[in-house]
Write a protein that holds these residues in place. Structure first.
Motif, short mmCIF file in Angstrom:
data_model
loop_
_atom_site.label_atom_id
_atom_site.label_comp_id
_atom_site.label_asym_id
_atom_site.label_seq_id
_atom_site.Cartn_x
_atom_site.Cartn_y
_atom_site.Cartn_z
N UNK A 1 0.84 -1.21 0.00
CA UNK A 1 0.00 0.00 0.00
C UNK A 1 0.87 1.26 0.00
N UNK A 2 2.00 1.23 0.73
CA UNK A 2 2.81 2.44 0.82
C UNK A 2 3.46 2.77 -0.51
N UNK A 3 4.01 1.73 -1.15
CA UNK A 3 4.67 1.95 -2.43
C UNK A 3 3.67 2.41 -3.49
N UNK A 4 2.50 1.77 -3.51
CA UNK A 4 1.48 2.18 -4.48
C UNK A 4 1.05 3.61 -4.20
N UNK A 5 0.98 3.97 -2.93
CA UNK A 5 0.60 5.34 -2.60
C UNK A 5 1.59 6.34 -3.16
N UNK A 6 2.88 6.04 -3.01
CA UNK A 6 3.91 6.95 -3.52
C UNK A 6 3.81 7.05 -5.03
N UNK A 7 3.62 5.91 -5.70
CA UNK A 7 3.49 5.94 -7.16
C UNK A 7 2.22 6.68 -7.58
N UNK A 8 1.17 6.55 -6.77
CA UNK A 8 -0.07 7.24 -7.11
C UNK A 8 0.14 8.75 -7.08
N UNK A 9 0.95 9.22 -6.14
CA UNK A 9 1.24 10.65 -6.11
C UNK A 9 1.95 11.05 -7.40
N UNK A 10 2.91 10.23 -7.81
CA UNK A 10 3.60 10.52 -9.07
C UNK A 10 2.60 10.52 -10.22
N UNK A 11 1.67 9.55 -10.20
CA UNK A 11 0.68 9.48 -11.26
C UNK A 11 -0.27 10.67 -11.25
N UNK A 12 -0.49 11.23 -10.06
CA UNK A 12 -1.40 12.37 -9.97
C UNK A 12 -0.73 13.67 -10.41
N UNK A 13 0.59 13.65 -10.53
CA UNK A 13 1.32 14.86 -10.92
C UNK A 13 2.18 14.55 -12.15
N UNK A 14 1.54 14.16 -13.26
CA UNK A 14 2.34 13.69 -14.39
C UNK A 14 3.28 14.75 -14.94
#
Lengths: 495, 480
Positions: B333-346
């Motif tokens: 969950x933590x790693x996906x969360x960090x990647x999701x932030x990256x995905x939210x700020x393309x």
């Protein structure tokens, strides 16, 4: 009751952090009111505390599979520190009524920080202790990085974070060592204190104590782990410095009496001489380096190293059991805990005064000022009182603390104590010289029209000094609470 | 006949994943492009159903099915649930990127197939099932890495494929050797046969088999694909690639290694050294990265090292399995969360571009704070409890030195995570303000609706905190 005290500040912190529409003035006053409520709560706790032993104990299963529980309580060691924490945070809140730079998140951050500090001193579980220990570092990092005023605030904050985080991991290693040694595995402090699982294990106990000592020594800080402290203080905002020096440093020293001494008694006895030596070197080195500072704030920062050295001397001397009197050792430990409270109050006042100085004069440099006594009489009075308290003048709390430390340590470590006495002399000299440079002589500064201490600043600083004076004149209520607990620690170390 | 029936139902979560993949694929073929989301929704429902089925079956006695070739126990159940949650989060965080793409359905189908592969990998109690799981978990990933169909994606897919093929062959060789010396392919047979086998042959077999699993989890020395694949693939694919295969790979490694007697081959030391190498190299390489995705890529390499610590004391510390499974859940969950932030700020492609975002996107950067400090292991996040239990188990298993090395490395890791966080919370400078909203392609990128990724980041951050605070019951559940 105790849990309410710990977590109450989180509520306004969450509101202030989440609701961006809060006006600045409301944010400042929310912080003050919340901190004042904390002081009232801690006073009620103190009045209701039936010592000796642990009061207000709560134990709830948290992570049973990892041997950790939510276990909190207060005793004679933690209650004075909880009270000191509440007072210092209130002082920081009142002082920050003048804060112009984003007061809403500032208040939220400090309130959250207060929860971590209160929680740490109340924790009776090593993991709980560690959680609060680590979160206090995170909180203070954001205080320095976000509100620091130096050019290198970000760098200082990073140094602070990395260095103290290293300490916290050393601590965690030690905790895991204790946990694995205990049978059944547990992180419960009361249980570990009762069983002292590594007693008689030889090298293992020594290694675990080394890890814990490094962790605590970085936080305290002692020589040679003190290098993060001066830059952190130089760049932190005044309220941040007050809390950092007043409260956060005590987490290290509190760890000595709460964790290291009672849980690893034989290893502690084995290391006692080393601890005494490190303490004495911290005393002398801190004083000498403080003497060489040209900046008022850095000077105060180094006197912290000096004052923490006395605590090390006392707790080290309490570990030299052979041929010494337990009563004397109890006096030493009582002195150490008193010093934690006393230093917390005095140094918080000094850092807030340093904040006033920089706010009006734009500089911490001692040589930028002169003859301030005529221009800013109230500032001069408050600073003089704080400085005299810091150098251990009779009538102030510092004297009570240091006198007990010396009286209690003399029997166990006469040479070291004599050397540390020299530190008192040096501190006296350097503080007087600083006062001399700031307040007397020709005027070298340009100050705005109304330069003296403002009412909100007076209301922050003066109560701290009144408390210092009260403890200095009537120490009995404080000492009566500490003394049974420190006797218990001394007995635990000697077993 | 009756027994067969029962065994089939025991694989219900796996079958749901497979059915979901097939249904989504068929549905996607018939749906117009603007309704492709229906296929993704079907896939998500199947994943959710698979997780719920696993949850419903949890608590049963540990057993092996299909002639001892597949284990249904706490580890398999945990993997099924963690994979389901991770796959759902991946699908959610992929929304902004895949919506409207002609290959939207393919993405979902590939995610489901790779998830199925990783679950099979975790459940395998027989060498050939392990090999099948490896292939099933790998092949969809090659396609997923190249899903973006650009030059960098092609490079990512090619790197992944070459290394995967090479190490897959190595793994098959190892399996052949182990079969030869152990006299069987089920783990039960190996446990009986290996103690008497020649040590050198067993060592070769174990190391070669492990090579394939190291590739799946992206550990040193099979980590070379990680930075390029993460950088080249699309952000959601990279998130999936660095999260889900690790779950199956590590559980498979755990299962395989406990059957090998450590008196014949000292695999504990080997795994411990690999853990140290992964943690250290991942950290060292992450130090100098200036782009969030590459930084995260190396951070996943170092995270795998901590996970390997639990494998190194497998069977020696009773806490090891629970610690491994909990850390896997926390890491996912933590790693996906960090990647999701990256995905939210393309449009924010460098660490510097995050400067001042803390003021403009407080919730999103708050999620980033939780996830990155979580990856460091700051309490009270889930990875902290994971690290705590892994460290305790490793210490308990007699590898104190490994704990010390890991702890020192944790401090080092703080440095590069802070390199990302510090600008985000710093005051905005004039150049950064113009840089992030500057001309060029950013205007097009900014038009993408990233709400799904933002929501995923928030959900993951909340999960990362909640798992840490409420770690007690979960750890109990993971105890064998």
């Amino acid at each position: 009751m105790l849990s309410v005290l710990i977590f109450l500040p989180l509520l306004p912190a969450a509101v202030l952090a989440g609701w961006r529409g809060v006006p600045d003035a409301a944010a400042r006053w929310t912080w003050v009111v919340a901190s004042a409520v904390e002081v009232v709560l801690v006073a009620a706790l103190w009045i209701g505390y039936q010592g000796p032993g642990i009061g207000y104990e709560t134990a709830v299963a948290w992570i049973p599979a990892a041997g950790s529980s939510y276990h909190v309580g207060v005793d004679g060691l933690s209650l004075p520190l909880l009270a000191m924490t509440a007072v210092v945070f209130l002082a920081a809140a009142v002082y920050s009524l003048a804060e112009q730079n984003r007061p809403r998140p500032f208040a939220a951050l400090f309130l959250a920080l207060q929860t971590t500090c209160m929680g740490l001193f109340a924790a009776l579980d090593l993991i709980l202790f560690f959680v609060f220990f680590d979160l206090s570092i995170v909180g203070m990092y954001f205080v320095i990085a976000g509100w620091g005023h130096g050019r290198d605030a970000a760098r200082s904050a990073l140094t602070f974070f990395l260095y103290t985080f290293l300490g916290s991991l050393a601590l965690l290693l030690g905790f895991i060592g204790l946990y694995v040694a205990a049978d059944p595995h547990t992180f419960d402090m009361v249980e570990l204190t009762r069983t002292a699982p590594l007693a008689g294990s030889g090298a293992a106990g020594g290694l675990v104590l080394t890890a814990i000592l490094i962790g605590l020594a970085i936080k305290t800080p002692t020589i040679p782990f003190h290098t993060w402290l001066p830059p952190a203080h130089t760049d932190a905002p005044a309220a941040g410095s007050a809390v950092l020096a007043g409260v956060l440093l005590k987490m290290g020293t509190y760890g000595f009496v709460r964790i290291a001494m009672p849980m690893l008694p034989d290893a502690w006895r084995g290391y006692a001489t080393v601890i005494v030596v490190v303490g004495v070197i911290s005393v002398l080195y801190g004083a000498l380096v403080a003497l060489a500072q040209t900046s008022f704030k850095r000077m105060v920062a180094y006197t912290s190293v000096n004052h923490m050295g006395y605590i090390l001397l006392a707790v080290g001397a309490a570990g030299i059991v052979a041929g010494t009197d337990p009563t004397a050792r109890t006096v030493a430990v009582t002195g150490a805990v008193t010093q934690m409270v006393s230093h917390g109050l005095i140094t918080a006042a000094l850092f807030l005064l340093a904040g006033v100085l920089a706010d009006r004069g734009g500089s911490y440099e001692l040589d930028a000022y002169g003859g301030l006594a005529a221009d800013t009489p109230r500032f001069a009075t408050l600073t003089a009182v704080a400085a005299f308290a810091s150098l251990g003048l009779p009538g102030f709390s510092g004297f009570i603390a240091e006198f007990q430390i010396f009286a209690g340590s003399l029997g166990s470590a006469p040479v070291a104590t004599a050397a540390a006495l020299l530190g008192i002399l040096l501190t006296a000299g350097l503080l007087l010289w600083a006062l001399h440079r700031l307040f007397l002589g020709p005027r070298r500064h340009e100050l705005p029209g109304v330069a003296d201490v403002r009412p909100s600043e007076s209301w922050a600083i003066a109560p701290l000094l009144v408390l210092v004076l009260l403890i200095g004149v009537f120490p009995a209520p404080l000492l009566d609470v500490i003394e049974p607990a420190s006797r218990a620690v001394v007995e635990l170390v000697a077993r | 006949m009756n027994g067969m029936q029962e065994d089939t139902l025991a694989l219900l979560p796996e079958m749901l994943l497979l059915a979901g993949a097939i249904v989504a694929l068929l549905a996607g073929s018939f749906l117009p492009r603007h309704r492709q989301w229906v296929a993704t929704l079907l896939a998500a429902v199947a994943v959710g159903a698979s997780g719920l089925a696993a949850l419903a079956a949890a608590g049963g006695a540990a057993r092996t099915i299909y002639e001892s070739s597949y284990a249904v126990d706490v580890a398999t159940t945990a993997t099924r649930i963690i994979v389901a949650i991770a796959a759902l989060l991946s699908l959610a965080l992929a929304r902004p990127r895949i919506t409207g793409s002609p290959r939207e359905t393919e993405f979902a189908v590939l995610v489901l197939l790779a998830s199925l592969g990783t679950v099979v990998l975790a459940g395998a109690a027989e060498l050939l099932v392990l090999a099948v799981g490896y292939l099933l978990a790998s092949i969809p990933l090659y396609a997923l890495a190249g899903w973006g169909r650009d030059a960098r994606g092609a490079e990512a897919a090619l790197k992944l494929y070459l290394l995967g093929a090479l190490l897959g062959i190595t793994m098959l060789l190892g399996i052949a050797v182990l079969f030869g010396v152990g006299g069987g392919t089920t783990y039960a047979a190996l446990a009986a046969g290996l103690p008497g086998a020649p040590a050198a042959a067993v060592a070769l077999g174990v190391v070669a088999t492990l090579a394939g699993l190291l590739f799946k989890i992206g550990a040193v020395p099979a980590h070379f694909w990680v930075p390029d694949a993460v950088d080249g693939a699309t952000t959601p694919a990279a998130a999936f690639l660095t999260t889900v295969p690790k779950i199956g790979g590590l559980v498979a490694a755990y299962r395989l290694l406990v059957t090998v007697p450590d008196t014949v081959v000292d695999w504990r030391l080997l795994v411990a050294l690999l853990a140290v190498a992964s943690i250290t190299l991942g950290n060292l390489a992450a130090f100098t990265q200036d782009r969030p995705r590459r930084l995260l890529a190396y951070s996943t390499v170092s995270q795998v090292g901590y996970l390997l610590m639990a494998v190194a004391v497998a069977g020696r510390s009773e806490q090891a399995l629970a610690a491994l499974l909990f850390y896997l859940a926390a890491y996912a969950v933590t790693n996906l969360g960090a990647f999701a932030v990256v995905g939210a700020l393309p449009q924010h492609d460098t660490l510097d571009a995050y400067r001042g975002l803390g003021r403009r996107r407080p919730a999103l950067i708050g999620a980033l704070l939780v996830c990155l400090l979580g990856l460091v292991g700051t309490p009270p996040t889930a990875v902290f409890v994971g690290k705590l239990t892994v460290f305790s188990a490793t210490w308990d298993g007699g590898m104190q030195w490994l704990v010390v090395v890991a702890a020192i490395n944790t401090v080092a890791s703080l440095y590069y995570y802070l390199r990302w966080l510090a600008p985000a919370f710093a005051r905005e400078t004039a150049s950064a303000a113009t840089g992030s909203d500057g001309p060029g392609g950013t205007a097009v990128l900014a038009a993408i609706d990233t709400r799904w990724a933002t929501a995923t980041a928030l959900v993951a951050a909340v999960l990362a905190l909640a798992l840490g605070i409420a770690a007690g019951p979960l750890l109990e559940g993971f105890a064998p």
